[in-house]
Motif scaffolding. Structure first.
Motif, mmCIF file in Angstrom:
data_model
loop_
_atom_site.group_PDB
_atom_site.id
_atom_site.type_symbol
_atom_site.label_atom_id
_atom_site.label_comp_id
_atom_site.label_asym_id
_atom_site.label_seq_id
_atom_site.Cartn_x
_atom_site.Cartn_y
_atom_site.Cartn_z
ATOM 1 N N TYR A 143 0.513 -1.087 -0.947
ATOM 2 C CA TYR A 143 -0.089 0.027 -0.360
ATOM 3 C C TYR A 143 0.765 1.326 0.245
ATOM 4 N N PRO A 144 2.056 0.977 0.687
ATOM 5 C CA PRO A 144 2.663 2.690 0.755
ATOM 6 C C PRO A 144 3.155 2.936 -0.954
ATOM 7 N N GLN A 145 4.268 1.775 -1.518
ATOM 8 C CA GLN A 145 3.732 2.582 -2.837
ATOM 9 C C GLN A 145 2.652 2.996 -4.072
ATOM 10 N N ALA A 146 1.743 2.083 -3.576
ATOM 11 C CA ALA A 146 0.423 1.928 -4.558
ATOM 12 C C ALA A 146 0.484 3.456 -4.307
ATOM 13 N N LEU A 147 0.277 3.739 -3.417
ATOM 14 C CA LEU A 147 0.107 5.524 -2.822
ATOM 15 C C LEU A 147 1.387 6.314 -3.681
ATOM 16 N N GLN A 148 2.445 6.438 -3.277
ATOM 17 C CA GLN A 148 3.370 6.388 -4.261
ATOM 18 C C GLN A 148 3.217 6.845 -5.223
ATOM 19 N N ALA A 149 2.835 6.041 -5.924
ATOM 20 C CA ALA A 149 2.350 5.637 -7.408
ATOM 21 C C ALA A 149 1.036 6.279 -7.590
ATOM 22 N N ALA A 150 0.070 6.502 -7.092
ATOM 23 C CA ALA A 150 -1.256 7.688 -7.679
ATOM 24 C C ALA A 150 -0.772 8.729 -7.388
ATOM 25 N N VAL A 151 0.410 9.553 -6.143
ATOM 26 C CA VAL A 151 0.365 10.827 -5.952
ATOM 27 C C VAL A 151 1.518 11.452 -7.551
ATOM 28 N N ARG A 152 1.869 10.309 -8.145
ATOM 29 C CA ARG A 152 2.619 10.593 -9.154
ATOM 30 C C ARG A 152 1.394 10.753 -10.325
ATOM 31 N N ALA A 153 0.936 9.874 -10.752
ATOM 32 C CA ALA A 153 -0.146 9.614 -11.663
ATOM 33 C C ALA A 153 -1.191 11.557 -11.280
ATOM 34 N N VAL A 154 -1.610 11.896 -9.761
ATOM 35 C CA VAL A 154 -1.803 12.362 -10.410
ATOM 36 C C VAL A 154 -1.069 13.854 -10.347
ATOM 37 N N GLN A 155 0.298 14.018 -10.323
ATOM 38 C CA GLN A 155 0.991 15.495 -10.666
ATOM 39 C C GLN A 155 1.454 15.077 -12.337
ATOM 40 N N ALA A 156 0.745 14.434 -12.667
ATOM 41 C CA ALA A 156 1.405 14.269 -14.438
ATOM 42 C C ALA A 156 -0.421 14.560 -15.233
ATOM 43 N N ASP A 157 -0.786 14.405 -14.251
ATOM 44 C CA ASP A 157 -2.732 14.455 -14.891
ATOM 45 C C ASP A 157 -3.515 14.602 -14.261
ATOM 46 N N PRO A 158 -4.018 15.937 -13.146
ATOM 47 C CA PRO A 158 -5.083 15.868 -12.184
ATOM 48 C C PRO A 158 -6.172 15.595 -13.077
ATOM 49 N N HIS A 159 -6.420 15.390 -14.162
ATOM 50 C CA HIS A 159 -7.501 15.543 -14.494
ATOM 51 C C HIS A 159 -7.807 14.093 -14.558
ATOM 52 N N ARG A 160 -7.493 13.104 -14.296
ATOM 53 C CA ARG A 160 -7.505 11.595 -14.817
ATOM 54 C C ARG A 160 -8.422 11.470 -13.162
ATOM 55 N N ASP A 161 -9.619 10.575 -13.518
ATOM 56 C CA ASP A 161 -10.267 10.330 -12.449
ATOM 57 C C ASP A 161 -9.229 8.920 -11.610
ATOM 58 N N GLN A 162 -8.925 8.136 -12.412
ATOM 59 C CA GLN A 162 -8.732 7.025 -11.917
ATOM 60 C C GLN A 162 -7.102 7.273 -11.119
ATOM 61 N N ALA A 163 -6.687 7.861 -11.630
ATOM 62 C CA ALA A 163 -5.677 8.284 -10.579
ATOM 63 C C ALA A 163 -6.100 9.244 -8.896
ATOM 64 N N HIS A 164 -7.317 9.981 -9.050
ATOM 65 C CA HIS A 164 -7.107 10.402 -8.342
ATOM 66 C C HIS A 164 -8.221 9.092 -7.037
ATOM 67 N N TYR A 165 -8.980 7.887 -7.654
ATOM 68 C CA TYR A 165 -9.917 6.932 -6.972
ATOM 69 C C TYR A 165 -8.125 6.239 -6.333
ATOM 70 N N PHE A 166 -7.157 5.742 -7.066
ATOM 71 C CA PHE A 166 -6.246 4.910 -6.380
ATOM 72 C C PHE A 166 -4.995 5.603 -5.352
ATOM 73 N N LEU A 167 -5.272 7.200 -5.850
ATOM 74 C CA LEU A 167 -4.793 7.855 -4.446
ATOM 75 C C LEU A 167 -5.773 7.590 -3.034
ATOM 76 N N ALA A 168 -6.932 7.861 -3.689
ATOM 77 C CA ALA A 168 -8.033 7.677 -1.988
ATOM 78 C C ALA A 168 -7.370 6.476 -1.725
ATOM 79 N N LEU A 169 -7.891 5.248 -2.286
ATOM 80 C CA LEU A 169 -6.781 4.244 -1.844
ATOM 81 C C LEU A 169 -5.815 4.097 -1.253
ATOM 82 N N GLY A 170 -5.140 4.696 -1.631
ATOM 83 C CA GLY A 170 -3.633 4.402 -1.221
ATOM 84 C C GLY A 170 -3.745 4.908 0.005
ATOM 85 N N LEU A 171 -3.966 5.740 0.485
ATOM 86 C CA LEU A 171 -4.234 6.354 1.575
ATOM 87 C C LEU A 171 -5.335 6.209 2.677
ATOM 88 N N TRP A 172 -6.222 5.091 1.956
ATOM 89 C CA TRP A 172 -6.588 4.367 3.193
ATOM 90 C C TRP A 172 -6.773 3.216 3.696
#
Length: 349
Positions: free
Chosen positions: A54-83
């Protein structure tokens, strides 16, 4: 179709087949050659999530949101990673876990704003909101999800769980049966139905429902967890955390004396309930609740307390009482050690 798209499709297939290690291996060279690709970072977060890293999943999701803030799946996996990194296994209503829980919920709200017709995001947000007590918001989200997808079983199961929290067992049973009509082998649906039946004073039926879930999906840990939780709810541990033994023992002046008495009362009730179970169901419950060991532990504790009072009241009996207490303490330790060894063997199998 570009080479990156071809490899990405191979990653998708690996994830769909439940092979996160293979997906991670395929993603490594792709990200090395295209480090700003939000889709690849999202896939990497999903792969780490499936591998329970899960920590690695969170780090990857943060990079995904930084690369494309308008990608809904990136925000979804960011939520899962944080939780799963900061909240899972903790109380989400206190301290840093509460702060991270809100961040995860906000990430899901961002995903919903970007994909307003995605019922899965709404159901996931409802499940997270329920963990922090937002029952009204959860109900609204689930209603919206069912408007978009009337046969969304996850939404129906979560609504059943919400009904159980509201102590509306008949409504929970209705929703659970609706789930099972759509998916007869749904373990969450059978679990919700079992809890609704237990709340309506049908313990034998509830335990049978949970046992059927184990039979249908013996490798599913959720099925075993439902059966175990129902067994403990029907036969509560006399000295378990949060039991009536400790609540009533807080009465001033009488607390210590009440502990063994209440524990003995709960043990007697548990034995009575256990003996009334049908033989097949009793054998299954015995794997979760070894009643003989619990009776032995309770009797040892009762004997220690009674002998202790006798020794205090009559000093002439202090010596023999001390010997008896020592014998009971030794027997209690032996019973607990034997139970721990047996339990570890059962878990190992």
């Amino acid at each position: 179709m570009t080479a990156t798209e071809v490899e990405s499709s191979r990653v998708r297939v690996a994830l769909d087949l439940g092979r996160p290690a293979e997906a991670l291996r395929l993603l490594s060279p792709l990200l090395a050659s295209d480090p700003d690709n939000a889709a690849l970072w999202t896939l990497l977060s999903e792969a780490h999530h499936d591998a329970e890293a899960y920590p690695q999943a969170l780090q990857a999701a943060v990079r995904a949101v930084q690369a494309d803030p308008h990608r809904d799946q990136a925000h979804y996996f960011l939520a899962l990673g944080l939780w799963n990194t900061h909240v899972l296994g903790r109380t989400p209503r206190w301290g840093s876990a509460r702060r991270h829980a809100r961040q995860a919920q906000d990430a899901l709200r961002a995903a919903i704003s970007l994909a307003p017709f995605h019922p899965g995001y709404m159901v996931t947000l409802a499940q997270l909101v329920l963990q922090t007590g937002g029952m009204a918001e959860a109900r609204t989200l689930l209603t919206r999800a069912l408007e978009l997808h009337p046969h969304h079983t996850h939404a129906l199961v979560t609504l059943a769980e919400l009904a159980l929290k509201r102590r509306d067992a008949p409504e929970a049973e209705r929703l659970a049966r609706q789930v099972l009509a759509l998916e007869p082998d749904s373990v969450p649906g059978m679990g919700a139905l079992a809890w609704a039946q237990l709340r309506q004073k049908n313990p034998h039926t509830a335990l049978n429902t949970a046992l059927n879930a184990v039979r249908l999906a013996p490798a599913d840990p959720a099925a075993r967890a439902y059966f175990s939780a129902l067994s403990h709810a029907y036969l509560p541990r006399p000295l378990g955390r949060g039991s009536w033994t400790w609540r009533l023992a807080m009465i001033p002046q009488a607390g210590i004396a009440l502990i063994p008495v209440i524990a003995l009362g709960l043990t007697t009730r548990n034995v009575s309930r256990y003996r009334r179970l049908p033989p097949e169901l009793r054998a299954a419950v015995a794997l979760v609740r070894p009643m003989r060991r619990e009776v032995g532990v309770t009797l040892c504790l009762l004997g220690i307390v009674v002998l202790g009072f006798v020794g205090l009241l009559d000093t002439r009996l202090a010596g023999p009482v001390g010997v008896l207490v020592s014998v009971l303490m030794l027997g209690l330790v032996v019973v607990l050690i034997a139970g721990a060894i047996r339990g570890s063997r059962l878990r190992h199998r």
